[in-house]
Design a protein around this motif. Structure first.
Motif, PDB file in Angstrom:
ATOM      1  N   ILE A 109       0.844  -1.193   0.000  1.00 11.85           N
ATOM      2  CA  ILE A 109       0.000   0.000   0.000  1.00 11.85           C
ATOM      3  C   ILE A 109       0.883   1.248   0.000  1.00 11.85           C
ATOM      4  CG2 ILE A 109      -1.864   1.183   1.231  1.00 11.85           C
ATOM      5  CD1 ILE A 109      -2.113  -1.614   2.790  1.00 11.85           C
ATOM      6  N   PRO A 110       0.749   2.097  -1.017  1.00 13.23           N
ATOM      7  CA  PRO A 110       1.501   3.355  -1.014  1.00 13.23           C
ATOM      8  C   PRO A 110       1.073   4.222   0.173  1.00 13.23           C
ATOM      9  CG  PRO A 110       0.549   2.933  -3.179  1.00 13.23           C
ATOM     10  CD  PRO A 110      -0.045   1.929  -2.233  1.00 13.23           C
ATOM     11  N   LYS A 111       1.982   5.035   0.640  1.00 12.79           N
ATOM     12  CA  LYS A 111       1.730   5.874   1.810  1.00 12.79           C
ATOM     13  C   LYS A 111       0.436   6.677   1.680  1.00 12.79           C
ATOM     14  CE  LYS A 111       4.013   9.334   4.691  1.00 12.79           C
ATOM     15  NZ  LYS A 111       5.235  10.110   4.901  1.00 12.79           N
ATOM     16  N   LYS A 112       0.205   7.254   0.510  1.00 14.26           N
ATOM     17  CA  LYS A 112      -0.964   8.116   0.303  1.00 14.26           C
ATOM     18  C   LYS A 112      -2.297   7.357   0.389  1.00 14.26           C
ATOM     19  CE  LYS A 112      -0.559   7.670  -4.670  1.00 14.26           C
ATOM     20  NZ  LYS A 112      -1.481   7.277  -5.532  1.00 14.26           N
ATOM     21  N   ALA A 113      -2.258   6.019   0.280  1.00 12.83           N
ATOM     22  CA  ALA A 113      -3.494   5.232   0.265  1.00 12.83           C
ATOM     23  C   ALA A 113      -3.755   4.474   1.565  1.00 12.83           C
ATOM     24  CB  ALA A 113      -3.453   4.253  -0.899  1.00 12.83           C
ATOM     25  N   ILE A 114      -2.877   4.617   2.543  1.00  8.95           N
ATOM     26  CA  ILE A 114      -2.987   3.825   3.776  1.00  8.95           C
ATOM     27  C   ILE A 114      -4.303   4.085   4.504  1.00  8.95           C
ATOM     28  CG2 ILE A 114      -2.008   3.448   6.079  1.00  8.95           C
ATOM     29  CD1 ILE A 114       0.784   3.782   4.782  1.00  8.95           C
ATOM     30  N   ALA A 115      -4.679   5.333   4.684  1.00 11.53           N
ATOM     31  CA  ALA A 115      -5.916   5.651   5.425  1.00 11.53           C
ATOM     32  C   ALA A 115      -7.144   5.085   4.723  1.00 11.53           C
ATOM     33  CB  ALA A 115      -6.050   7.154   5.606  1.00 11.53           C
ATOM     34  N   ALA A 116      -7.228   5.271   3.418  1.00 10.05           N
ATOM     35  CA  ALA A 116      -8.380   4.764   2.663  1.00 10.05           C
ATOM     36  C   ALA A 116      -8.428   3.239   2.707  1.00 10.05           C
ATOM     37  CB  ALA A 116      -8.326   5.258   1.221  1.00 10.05           C
ATOM     38  N   TYR A 117      -7.267   2.608   2.574  1.00  8.83           N
ATOM     39  CA  TYR A 117      -7.229   1.151   2.619  1.00  8.83           C
ATOM     40  C   TYR A 117      -7.649   0.656   4.006  1.00  8.83           C
ATOM     41  CZ  TYR A 117      -5.786  -3.617   2.833  1.00  8.83           C
ATOM     42  OH  TYR A 117      -5.799  -4.973   3.024  1.00  8.83           O
ATOM     43  N   SER A 118      -7.167   1.291   5.053  1.00  4.34           N
ATOM     44  CA  SER A 118      -7.486   0.880   6.420  1.00  4.34           C
ATOM     45  C   SER A 118      -8.991   0.904   6.660  1.00  4.34           C
ATOM     46  CB  SER A 118      -6.777   1.773   7.437  1.00  4.34           C
ATOM     47  OG  SER A 118      -5.384   1.610   7.322  1.00  4.34           O
ATOM     48  N   GLU A 119      -9.643   1.931   6.150  1.00  2.00           N
ATOM     49  CA  GLU A 119     -11.095   2.043   6.302  1.00  2.00           C
ATOM     50  C   GLU A 119     -11.803   0.847   5.656  1.00  2.00           C
ATOM     51  OE1 GLU A 119     -14.411   4.828   4.291  1.00  2.00           O
ATOM     52  OE2 GLU A 119     -12.740   5.901   5.227  1.00  2.00           O
ATOM     53  N   LYS A 120     -11.392   0.516   4.459  1.00  4.59           N
ATOM     54  CA  LYS A 120     -12.008  -0.603   3.735  1.00  4.59           C
ATOM     55  C   LYS A 120     -11.696  -1.939   4.418  1.00  4.59           C
ATOM     56  CE  LYS A 120     -13.123   1.753  -0.230  1.00  4.59           C
ATOM     57  NZ  LYS A 120     -13.545   2.975   0.378  1.00  4.59           N
ATOM     58  N   SER A 121     -10.466  -2.094   4.882  1.00  2.00           N
ATOM     59  CA  SER A 121     -10.082  -3.368   5.485  1.00  2.00           C
ATOM     60  C   SER A 121     -10.815  -3.619   6.797  1.00  2.00           C
ATOM     61  CB  SER A 121      -8.565  -3.465   5.673  1.00  2.00           C
ATOM     62  OG  SER A 121      -8.129  -2.577   6.668  1.00  2.00           O
ATOM     63  N   ILE A 122     -11.106  -2.575   7.553  1.00  6.85           N
ATOM     64  CA  ILE A 122     -11.877  -2.732   8.793  1.00  6.85           C
ATOM     65  C   ILE A 122     -13.274  -3.254   8.470  1.00  6.85           C
ATOM     66  CG2 ILE A 122     -12.988  -1.467  10.689  1.00  6.85           C
ATOM     67  CD1 ILE A 122     -10.434   0.282  10.772  1.00  6.85           C
ATOM     68  N   PHE A 123     -13.896  -2.693   7.447  1.00  3.55           N
ATOM     69  CA  PHE A 123     -15.215  -3.140   7.016  1.00  3.55           C
ATOM     70  C   PHE A 123     -15.179  -4.632   6.649  1.00  3.55           C
ATOM     71  CE2 PHE A 123     -18.106  -4.068   3.487  1.00  3.55           C
ATOM     72  CZ  PHE A 123     -19.329  -3.747   4.055  1.00  3.55           C
ATOM     73  N   ILE A 124     -14.177  -5.011   5.876  1.00  2.00           N
ATOM     74  CA  ILE A 124     -14.053  -6.400   5.430  1.00  2.00           C
ATOM     75  C   ILE A 124     -13.811  -7.325   6.614  1.00  2.00           C
ATOM     76  CG2 ILE A 124     -12.611  -7.996   4.083  1.00  2.00           C
ATOM     77  CD1 ILE A 124     -12.225  -5.580   2.105  1.00  2.00           C
TER      78      ILE A 124
END
Length: 142
Positions: free
Chosen positions: A49-64
């Motif tokens: 995960i690129p640094k700029k996408a960490i927050a957005a990815y974290s949000e999605k991964s919590i949902f999953i």
């Protein structure tokens, strides 16, 4: 009396040596091909995960993760992460299921839940430069 003491000490030494050999034998058995494959399966994802996408990815991964944990046959979920030199994140996730059928059922549920939440994961990953490798493994118990 001295004779009896010598015999007792000799017996203790023999018993200790036997115990060590018994433990050695157990260790050798465990290192042999005495592994059994259980029905449990694990889905292992390797994600960059690129640094700029960490927050957005974290949000999605919590949902999953929260959705997966509620599914029948779910055993456990593990996350391992490492921060790279440039601030990017490398993550390994391991979702373990009691058997392949439960995993397959959960996959259908998570797809439906993501559609309801309007999450298009392949597009999201591509838009954010996130790469992911997924493999399914059988759990081996020693």
């Amino acid at each position: 009396m001295k004779q009896t003491l010598k015999i007792i000490m000799l017996m203790l030494l023999v018993m200790k040596t036997f115990g060590q050999h018994k433990n050695q034998f157990k260790m050798e058995q465990n290192n042999s091909e005495d592994r059994t494959v259980k029905e449990q399966v694990a889905v292992i994802d390797k994600i960059s995960i690129p640094k700029k996408a960490i927050a957005a990815y974290s949000e999605k991964s919590i949902f999953i993760r929260n959705t997966l944990r509620q599914q029948p046959g779910f055993v456990k979920y593990e996350i391992f992460q490492q921060t790279g030199d440039r601030g990017d994140l490398r993550v390994i996730t391991v979702a373990t299921w009691s058997d392949r059928q439960y995993m397959d059922n959960a996959r259908l549920v998570i797809r439906a839940e993501m559609q309801k939440a309007r999450i298009n994961m392949p597009a999201f990953l591509e838009q954010n430069g996130i790469t992911m490798e997924r493999d399914i493994y059988q759990v081996v118990v020693e």
